[in-house]
Design a protein around this motif. Sequence first.
Motif, PDB file in Angstrom:
ATOM      1  N   ILE A  26      27.311 -11.188  -8.370  1.00  0.00           N
ATOM      2  CA  ILE A  26      27.698 -10.950  -7.379  1.00  0.00           C
ATOM      3  C   ILE A  26      28.712 -11.904  -6.722  1.00  0.00           C
ATOM      4  O   ILE A  26      29.753 -11.326  -6.013  1.00  0.00           O
ATOM      5  N   VAL A  27      29.187 -12.842  -7.209  1.00  0.00           N
ATOM      6  CA  VAL A  27      30.181 -13.729  -7.025  1.00  0.00           C
ATOM      7  C   VAL A  27      31.640 -13.119  -7.035  1.00  0.00           C
ATOM      8  O   VAL A  27      32.203 -13.195  -6.066  1.00  0.00           O
ATOM      9  N   PRO A  28      31.915 -12.236  -8.013  1.00  0.00           N
ATOM     10  CA  PRO A  28      33.224 -11.706  -7.926  1.00  0.00           C
ATOM     11  C   PRO A  28      33.299 -10.677  -6.700  1.00  0.00           C
ATOM     12  O   PRO A  28      34.355 -10.496  -5.913  1.00  0.00           O
ATOM     13  N   ARG A  29      32.186  -9.989  -6.374  1.00  0.00           N
ATOM     14  CA  ARG A  29      32.160  -9.066  -5.322  1.00  0.00           C
ATOM     15  C   ARG A  29      32.390  -9.624  -3.816  1.00  0.00           C
ATOM     16  O   ARG A  29      33.204  -9.347  -3.105  1.00  0.00           O
ATOM     17  N   VAL A  30      31.716 -10.818  -3.702  1.00  0.00           N
ATOM     18  CA  VAL A  30      31.716 -11.456  -2.440  1.00  0.00           C
ATOM     19  C   VAL A  30      33.094 -12.246  -2.236  1.00  0.00           C
ATOM     20  O   VAL A  30      33.937 -12.348  -1.289  1.00  0.00           O
ATOM     21  N   LEU A  31      33.793 -12.742  -3.458  1.00  0.00           N
ATOM     22  CA  LEU A  31      35.181 -13.291  -3.557  1.00  0.00           C
ATOM     23  C   LEU A  31      36.001 -12.178  -3.150  1.00  0.00           C
ATOM     24  O   LEU A  31      37.192 -12.811  -2.332  1.00  0.00           O
ATOM     25  N   ASP A  32      35.784 -11.206  -3.684  1.00  0.00           N
ATOM     26  CA  ASP A  32      36.878  -9.850  -3.280  1.00  0.00           C
ATOM     27  C   ASP A  32      36.536  -9.524  -1.685  1.00  0.00           C
ATOM     28  O   ASP A  32      37.830  -9.408  -0.929  1.00  0.00           O
ATOM     29  N   TRP A  33      35.492  -9.692  -1.281  1.00  0.00           N
ATOM     30  CA  TRP A  33      35.314  -9.158   0.247  1.00  0.00           C
ATOM     31  C   TRP A  33      35.836 -10.443   0.999  1.00  0.00           C
ATOM     32  O   TRP A  33      36.313  -9.993   1.963  1.00  0.00           O
ATOM     33  N   GLU A  34      35.759 -11.770   0.716  1.00  0.00           N
ATOM     34  CA  GLU A  34      36.372 -12.792   1.518  1.00  0.00           C
ATOM     35  C   GLU A  34      37.770 -12.426   1.366  1.00  0.00           C
ATOM     36  O   GLU A  34      38.581 -12.624   2.433  1.00  0.00           O
ATOM     37  N   LYS A  35      38.349 -12.309   0.219  1.00  0.00           N
ATOM     38  CA  LYS A  35      40.018 -12.010   0.091  1.00  0.00           C
ATOM     39  C   LYS A  35      40.204 -10.725   1.033  1.00  0.00           C
ATOM     40  O   LYS A  35      41.365 -10.843   1.609  1.00  0.00           O
ATOM     41  N   ASP A  36      39.661  -9.978   1.144  1.00  0.00           N
ATOM     42  CA  ASP A  36      39.874  -8.677   2.117  1.00  0.00           C
ATOM     43  C   ASP A  36      39.843  -9.253   3.373  1.00  0.00           C
ATOM     44  O   ASP A  36      40.449  -8.585   4.545  1.00  0.00           O
TER      45      ASP A  36
END
Length: 156
Positions: free
Chosen positions: A110-120
């Motif tokens: 999950i971590v890469p997905r939520v970090l990408d979400w935060e970046k967006d």
Amino acid sequence: MKRSELHMDSFLPSMIRNLSEGMAVSMSQQISGRFRLNWPEWRVLLQLAEHSALTASDIVEYSAMEKSKVSRAIASLEAQDLIVRRVSEEDHRVKLLAITETGLKRYRAIVPRVLDWEKDLIEGLDASEYRDLLFLLEKLKKQLKAMSAVVEPEQV
């Protein structure tokens, strides 16, 4: 700055709460279907991934979630074998929660997905705006803590 009227669309607690709720819904959409976790479950899993073992009360305190939401999230995570409850070696009355290997694998997925979400999410902020935002949020957090220490009842 002193105001005499209250408007919900410019009242800071409402603005922050609405933003927080919107972010929770958006992030939850990122993880719920693919990873079969709701927002409270993710927050509990995150706390247990960051700490070796916590009590349910610790999770309530660290996450600022309601006790009932934490309890439901814990029950669901246990049923999915993502966390385990065990008795503390120091105090047999205390039940500690820990992430399982299965839970850690799900967390790491999950971590890469939520970090990408935060970046967006922060894409529209430049580096100094982002730094200022973090600074101001921390400053408000400290002020809130100081204010809660001196609350006195009013006579109405």
